[in-house]
Design an enzyme around this catalytic site. Structure first.
Site, mmCIF file in Angstrom:
data_model
loop_
_atom_site.group_PDB
_atom_site.id
_atom_site.type_symbol
_atom_site.label_atom_id
_atom_site.label_comp_id
_atom_site.label_asym_id
_atom_site.label_seq_id
_atom_site.Cartn_x
_atom_site.Cartn_y
_atom_site.Cartn_z
ATOM 1 N N ARG A 39 0.807 -1.221 0.000
ATOM 2 C CA ARG A 39 0.000 0.000 0.000
ATOM 3 C C ARG A 39 0.844 1.277 0.000
ATOM 4 O O ARG A 39 0.340 2.376 -0.137
ATOM 5 C CB ARG A 39 -0.956 -0.024 1.218
ATOM 6 C CG ARG A 39 -2.057 -1.054 1.089
ATOM 7 C CD ARG A 39 -2.710 -1.383 2.427
ATOM 8 N NE ARG A 39 -1.905 -2.315 3.227
ATOM 9 C CZ ARG A 39 -2.252 -2.774 4.443
ATOM 10 N NH1 ARG A 39 -3.377 -2.364 4.998
ATOM 11 N NH2 ARG A 39 -1.475 -3.618 5.094
ATOM 12 N N LYS A 46 8.873 -1.280 2.889
ATOM 13 C CA LYS A 46 8.292 -0.327 3.843
ATOM 14 C C LYS A 46 9.202 -0.092 5.046
ATOM 15 O O LYS A 46 9.342 1.043 5.519
ATOM 16 C CB LYS A 46 6.927 -0.860 4.301
ATOM 17 C CG LYS A 46 6.209 0.037 5.264
ATOM 18 C CD LYS A 46 4.753 -0.337 5.417
ATOM 19 C CE LYS A 46 4.546 -1.562 6.243
ATOM 20 N NZ LYS A 46 3.113 -1.849 6.455
ATOM 21 N N ASN A 207 -6.799 -3.502 16.783
ATOM 22 C CA ASN A 207 -5.611 -4.209 17.262
ATOM 23 C C ASN A 207 -4.370 -3.455 16.791
ATOM 24 O O ASN A 207 -4.176 -3.268 15.594
ATOM 25 C CB ASN A 207 -5.640 -5.634 16.676
ATOM 26 C CG ASN A 207 -4.309 -6.346 16.839
ATOM 27 O OD1 ASN A 207 -3.648 -6.200 17.866
ATOM 28 N ND2 ASN A 207 -3.931 -7.113 15.827
ATOM 29 N N ALA A 461 49.142 38.812 -3.210
ATOM 30 C CA ALA A 461 47.817 38.729 -3.826
ATOM 31 C C ALA A 461 47.951 38.446 -5.316
ATOM 32 O O ALA A 461 48.886 38.921 -5.962
ATOM 33 C CB ALA A 461 47.074 40.031 -3.602
HETATM 34 C C1 UD1 Z 1 -1.729 -6.073 11.131
HETATM 35 C C2 UD1 Z 1 -2.687 -6.945 11.952
HETATM 36 C C3 UD1 Z 1 -3.946 -6.132 12.264
HETATM 37 C C4 UD1 Z 1 -3.555 -4.872 12.995
HETATM 38 C C5 UD1 Z 1 -2.528 -4.066 12.220
HETATM 39 C C6 UD1 Z 1 -2.020 -2.932 13.070
HETATM 40 C C7 UD1 Z 1 -2.350 -9.263 11.264
HETATM 41 C C8 UD1 Z 1 -2.899 -10.402 10.477
HETATM 42 N N1 UD1 Z 1 -3.037 -8.132 11.224
HETATM 43 O O1 UD1 Z 1 -2.377 -5.774 9.909
HETATM 44 O O2 UD1 Z 1 -4.818 -6.918 13.084
HETATM 45 O O3 UD1 Z 1 -4.712 -4.083 13.230
HETATM 46 O O4 UD1 Z 1 -1.400 -4.898 11.858
HETATM 47 O O5 UD1 Z 1 -1.166 -2.096 12.359
HETATM 48 O O6 UD1 Z 1 -1.349 -9.422 11.921
HETATM 49 N N2 UD1 Z 1 4.919 -8.953 7.978
HETATM 50 C C9 UD1 Z 1 5.899 -9.918 7.877
HETATM 51 N N3 UD1 Z 1 5.636 -11.030 7.134
HETATM 52 C C10 UD1 Z 1 4.452 -11.252 6.517
HETATM 53 C C11 UD1 Z 1 3.464 -10.241 6.640
HETATM 54 C C12 UD1 Z 1 3.720 -9.123 7.377
HETATM 55 O O7 UD1 Z 1 6.971 -9.783 8.439
HETATM 56 O O8 UD1 Z 1 4.310 -12.294 5.878
HETATM 57 C C13 UD1 Z 1 5.207 -7.742 8.774
HETATM 58 C C14 UD1 Z 1 5.144 -6.459 7.978
HETATM 59 O O9 UD1 Z 1 6.418 -6.125 7.440
HETATM 60 C C15 UD1 Z 1 4.652 -5.452 9.017
HETATM 61 C C16 UD1 Z 1 3.867 -6.283 10.004
HETATM 62 O O10 UD1 Z 1 4.233 -7.636 9.774
HETATM 63 O O11 UD1 Z 1 5.723 -4.843 9.706
HETATM 64 C C17 UD1 Z 1 2.371 -6.113 9.830
HETATM 65 O O12 UD1 Z 1 2.026 -6.426 8.493
HETATM 66 P P1 UD1 Z 1 0.975 -5.570 7.679
HETATM 67 O O13 UD1 Z 1 0.849 -6.157 6.345
HETATM 68 O O14 UD1 Z 1 1.279 -4.143 7.800
HETATM 69 O O15 UD1 Z 1 -0.354 -5.935 8.508
HETATM 70 P P2 UD1 Z 1 -1.654 -5.051 8.666
HETATM 71 O O16 UD1 Z 1 -2.523 -5.289 7.506
HETATM 72 O O17 UD1 Z 1 -1.282 -3.682 8.985
HETATM 73 MG MG MG Z 2 0.485 -2.640 8.949
#
Ligand code: UD1
Ligand code: MG
Length: 515
Positions: A39, A46, A207, A461
């Site tokens: 996103r 990111k 969350n 100079a």
């Molecule tokens: C996540 C939470 C959501 C919460 C939100 C808060 C889950 C399923 N959802 O959603 O409940 O409200 O954060 O900001 O956890 N990442 C990995 N490996 C992966 C996927 C993600 O390391 O396979 C890391 C990302 O780099 C990031 C973090 O996990 O730092 C969260 O991932 P992101 O995709 O931002 O989750 P959200 O959709 O924000």
């Molecule tokens: Mg997130």
């Protein structure tokens, strides 16, 4: 991928306690940092996007290092090497040794991400962590005191999982916290935005993505996750439901300030985080005794340090690893990047300085450009439109007007005349200029490097110095001056007599004379 662990961890059964530095023993940390961040619409992962000049992931890593006694595992994936390098640059020495990098080759979800850290913690063995603090890598506003409160609540409630939540007017995009209808309103599960029903989407409690989880429970629960949801991912959030179903206690801490829970998923959220962190930094330095005439226009990176009684005028920017001493005065529109500035230094308006050192009581500006590798010694002065690069200006020396000083070593008490240029480049290679103590360079001196001017020498100079100058000598190299008596009056007379032709005639007569 992982580095060797150097820090001992306590046994599973040992109750929570903290060591002398306030780090909680037996607590390990997992930072989830493998995602691309679709996103953000960026080529860059990111986690590498800076917030107040510091890669986003470092906020979680630093927080983890401050609170936990056991290692901090960082799960990397997208641009893993760059993320690892950013962490290595920022966290070195014994602190760096406590950070363990773990790779998640395919980003199958947050639950899968945490599972990848299992091998580095020696799970099931003696000395494995008794609980884990799990942090989303994209939540840079989270505060240490909040995490400590979360840990306290986890202990007091003897919870299996404790999570951080926030009440938002509009929680769209985030996971929602579903509570039991019973009087205790205990948390039963988290539902992701994309899996939520209409009614669940109306929930205001989100969350944050910060959890404390019991050590024995965590990895057994992660092994049970299934990707049965809208995104086909292994959700970490599903461990809440698993814990509740197994009769474990779920505790929750609701943030007083919901901003702290901001998750950075988009550029807009990145901009929001930047604003908040910038103000936190300003407030921190104001509280520490730094004066800012206009805090809103003063930009200070997270990694900068400033001594007390230093005064920052509007539109000053301090970046990277810059360290400013005490009682300095930095006037407007000055930008310092990775610079070290001693005490009582004055920097006037419009200076741009990078990777340079300015010692105590020196004075810069206005309009000075210090490129990398400059050292301005004590009480030295660099002024109007002077550019320096890879050069040292000795104690009390002055270069006050319109000069280029590159690849130069300049001694103490030297006067660099206006318009001096070190000609350091022959089109392919760079050469050094060495100027001894007490040298006086007249205005408009050019020094064709490599060249050495011995101590105490005087350069007249307008001299182009092509050969070394012995100590205490005078070097003069310029065309001898000729004075033609009456020339100017004759020209004026001719001009009056025959307007137009006069200049031509005078020019012809002069050129004949020269021949
Ligand atoms: C996540 C939470 C959501 C919460 C939100 C808060 C889950 C399923 N959802 O959603 O409940 O409200 O954060 O900001 O956890 N990442 C990995 N490996 C992966 C996927 C993600 O390391 O396979 C890391 C990302 O780099 C990031 C973090 O996990 O730092 C969260 O991932 P992101 O995709 O931002 O989750 P959200 O959709 O924000
Ligand atoms: Mg997130």
């Amino acid at each position: 991928m992982s580095r060797s662990r150097t820090t001992a961890v306590t046994t599973v059964k040992k109750p929570a306690g903290s060591d002398r530095r306030g780090k909680i023993t037996g607590l390990a940390v997992v930072v989830m940092a493998a995602g691309l961040g679709k996103r953000m619409h960026s080529r860059q992962a990111k986690m590498l996007h800076p917030v107040a000049g510091q890669a986003m992931v470092l906020y979680a890593v630093e927080l983890g290092l401050r609170v936990a006694g056991a290692p901090v595992a960082v799960v990397v994936g997208h641009q893993a090497e760059q993320v690892r390098a950013a962490i290595d640059r920022a966290v070195s020495g014994p602190r760096g040794a406590r950070v363990l990098i773990v790779e998640q080759r395919k980003q199958l979800g947050t639950g899968h991400a945490v599972l990848q850290s299992r091998p580095v913690f020696g799970v099931g063995k003696r000395g494995a962590p008794s609980r884990y603090l799990i942090l989303n890598g994209d939540t840079p506003l989270l505060q240490e005191k909040t995490v400590r409160e979360l840990l306290r609540v986890h202990e007091t409630a003897r919870a299996t999982v404790t999570l951080l939540t926030a009440e938002l007017d509009d929680a769209s995009g985030y996971g929602r916290v579903v509570r039991a209808p019973s009087a205790d309103r205990s948390v039963v599960r988290i539902v992701e935005d994309r899996d939520a029903t209409e009614a669940e989407r109306a929930i205001h409690e989100m969350n944050v993505g910060t959890y404390v989880v019991d050590g024995e429970f965590l990895f057994s629960a992660l092994a049970k996750l299934a990707p049965s949801n809208a995104q086909g991912e292994y959700y970490l959030t599903d461990i809440v439901r698993l814990a509740a179903r197994a009769g474990g206690r779920i505790a929750a801490v609701v943030l007083d300030d919901p901003d702290e829970g901001l998750g950075v998923n988009t550029r807009r959220q990145l901009a929001e985080a930047e604003q908040v962190v910038r103000w936190q930094i300003r407030d921190r330095w104001l509280d520490a005794g730094v004066t800012m005439l206009d805090p809103a226009s003063t930009w200070i990176d997270a990694t900068v340090r400033i001594g007390k009684d230093t005064v920052l005028y509007p539109n000053v920017t301090l970046e990277g690893t810059t360290v400013i001493g005490e009682e300095c005065r930095l006037r407007s529109h000055t930008r310092l990047t990775d610079c070290t500035v001693g005490n009582r230094v004055e920097i006037l308006d419009h200076c741009v300085c990078t990777d340079s050192q300015v010692e105590a009581e020196a004075r810069l500006g206005p309009f000075v450009h210090l490129r990398p590798g400059v050292v301005v010694r004590k009480k030295a002065k660099v002024g109007n439109f002077v550019e320096m690069k890879n050069a040292e200006l000795g104690e009390g020396s002055q270069a006050n007007h319109l000069s280029y000083l590159g690849d130069a070593k300049i001694g103490n008490g030297v006067n660099i005349g206006a318009g001096t240029i070190t000609c350091n480049y022959d089109g392919s290679r760079k050469f050094q200029t060495v100027i001894g103590d007490g040298v006086f360079l007249g205005s408009d001196t050019q020094l064709i490097a490599p060249v050495t001017v011995g101590e105490g020498a005087v350069i007249a100079a307008g001299t182009t110095v092509t050969e070394d100058v012995p100590a205490h000598a005078l070097a003069i190299a310029r065309v001898m001056q000729v004075n033609r008596a009456g020339w100017a009056s004759r020209r004026r007379a001719l001009a009056t007599a025959v307007p137009g032709k006069a200049a031509k005639k005078l020019a012809t007569s002069q050129s004949k004379k020269r021949r």
